[in-house]
Design an enzyme around this catalytic site. Structure first.
Site, short mmCIF file in Angstrom:
data_model
loop_
_atom_site.label_atom_id
_atom_site.label_comp_id
_atom_site.label_asym_id
_atom_site.label_seq_id
_atom_site.Cartn_x
_atom_site.Cartn_y
_atom_site.Cartn_z
CG HIS A 1 -0.48 0.00 2.54
ND1 HIS A 1 -0.08 1.14 3.17
CD2 HIS A 1 -0.29 -1.00 3.43
CE1 HIS A 1 0.31 0.86 4.40
NE2 HIS A 1 0.22 -0.45 4.59
CG ASP B 1 -2.61 4.03 2.91
OD1 ASP B 1 -2.35 3.04 2.18
OD2 ASP B 1 -3.26 3.94 3.96
CG ASP C 1 2.86 -0.29 7.83
OD1 ASP C 1 2.50 -0.67 6.71
OD2 ASP C 1 2.09 -0.24 8.81
CD GLU D 1 -3.58 -1.75 5.03
OE1 GLU D 1 -3.92 -2.81 5.58
OE2 GLU D 1 -3.01 -0.85 5.67
CD GLU D 2 -1.54 1.58 7.71
OE1 GLU D 2 -2.29 1.11 8.58
OE2 GLU D 2 -0.36 1.23 7.54
CG ASP E 1 0.79 -3.97 4.90
OD1 ASP E 1 1.59 -3.25 5.52
OD2 ASP E 1 -0.44 -3.79 4.92
CG HIS F 1 0.86 1.99 12.62
ND1 HIS F 1 -0.49 1.70 12.56
CD2 HIS F 1 1.37 1.62 11.43
CE1 HIS F 1 -0.77 1.18 11.37
NE2 HIS F 1 0.35 1.11 10.68
#
Ligand code: CA
Length: 372
Positions: free
Chosen positions: A74, A76, A104, A137-138, A161, A342
């Site tokens: 992904h 984003d 990520d 995605e997130e 991922d 994150h």
């Protein structure tokens, strides 16, 4: 022999994380990736399904035999993810500590690009490779949910991922239901005539107090994450809203947990004479890919070819792969090798990035040697 170049793939990662791409704002990274994929000789199509860009769907036409494969990651990233200043210190790429790094999932993007580049430079014959780079995605797999899966020829999917070491192959992931309950009572002055009121906040409180929440067993979790209601301290609240979620790798357990949460909401409302509207959105279903399924066998064989010691693993989180599996495109999720995702401590070792790029090369080489 295809050669993955550590300095080159590290530079590419650093360039990609410098491009801001919070979920829903992926236009700049998409333009850059479209150019890079094009320069490697892929045909790129933008499906324009998002607010600023769509997902990129690229084809690397086959130059040899073998099974088509699909690689996905992904575009984003989460917040705080603007103005990222990556640093390379002692073989580790990290942010300056004020933002995430965006490893990520940009480690996945860089590894795919470097893997294709290394194969292209070596002039290796390869089967059809489809590359799908999603937006959003997130925030609920929005790009993956909007994909036209009829476009893809590959029946083997590899999603870069997973937040685990390179060589970890996730083949078992939970389904996810999103829940929202709106309690309706009756407003009244809290001091003058409370008897006329029905407290929606009290109904919600009874409901939550009766729920099983947290980690319920080794594959099931539940949470109420938001609560709001009422308008003033001195008014009996006429409305309260709670939002939560449930996850399980076992679909029957997920359904039972959601039924219990619904039942608790109805009981809480009944107890004070309120009403409740309970809504469930099935965000994505669980999947379990057997170790002897072709996609798992290819992932394991390619990992060994790349010098990794592969392990199959279950996860508690979702990814675009849930959506791919849901439409019958068997897809495993490969570890990115980053840590602290994150958070502002997110980082990745160059060693892991290089290992993942070599893994991409090995996946395509293995696919080239396998037949349907
Ligand atoms: Ca991710």
């Amino acid at each position: 022999m295809p050669t993955v170049r550590p300095e080159r793939v590290t530079r590419e990662l650093i360039e990609l994380v410098r491009i801001d791409s919070p979920a829903g704002e992926e236009a700049a990274i998409a333009a850059e990736l479209e150019a890079r994929l094009g320069a490697l000789g892929l045909e790129v199509y933008n499906d324009r399904s998002g607010p600023t860009t769509g997902s990129l769907i690229a084809r690397w036409e086959p130059t040899g035999p073998g099974q088509p494969i699909l690689l996905t990651a992904h575009m984003d990233t989460v917040e705080p993810g603007r103005g990222i200043k990556p640093r390379l210190v002692d073989g580790v790429v990290a942010s300056d500590g004020t933002t995430i790094l965006g490893a990520d999932c940009k480690v996945g993007l860089a590894a795919i690009l470097e893997g294709l580049r290394a194969l292209g430079e070596a002039g290796s014959a390869h089967p059809l490779v489809e590359v799908v780079l999603t937006w959003g995605e997130e925030v609920g797999h929005l790009g993956a949910r909007a994909l036209d899966f009829g476009r893809f020829r590959a029946r083997l999917g590899f999603c870069l991922d997973a937040l685990c070491p390179v060589g970890t192959i996730v083949n078992h992931a939970p389904g996810y239901d999103r829940l929202r309950a709106v309690f309706k009572g009756r407003g009244a002055h809290a001091g003058a005539e409370p008897e006329l009121g029905v407290s929606a906040v009290a109904a919600a409180a009874h409901a939550i107090a009766g729920m099983q929440l947290g980690r319920l067993d080794d594959e099931t979790t539940a949470n109420i994450g938001l609560i709001r209601g009422g308008t003033a301290r001195n008014a009996v609240p006429s409305e309260a809203v709670i939002e939560g979620e449930a996850r399980s790798r076992d679909p029957a357990k997920l359904a039972a947990q959601v039924a219990q949460m619904r039942e608790r909401c109805e009981a809480g409302a009944r107890r004070v004479g309120a009403e409740v509207e309970f809504g469930v959105e099935h965000e994505y279903p669980a999947y379990r890919i057997p170790p002897d399924a072709p996609v798992a066998r290819l992932a394991l064989a390619a990992a060994r070819r790349a010098g990794l010691e592969p392990t199959l693993a279950a996860t508690g989180g979702g990814s675009d792969a849930n959506n791919f599996n849901a439409v019958g495109l068997p897809t495993v999720v490969l570890g990115l090798g980053c840590t602290g995702a994150h958070t502002v401590r997110e980082q990745v070792a160059v060693r892991e990035l290089v290992a993942l790029a070599r893994y991409v090369v090995a996946l395509i080489e293995e696919a080239g040697q396998s037949t349907r």
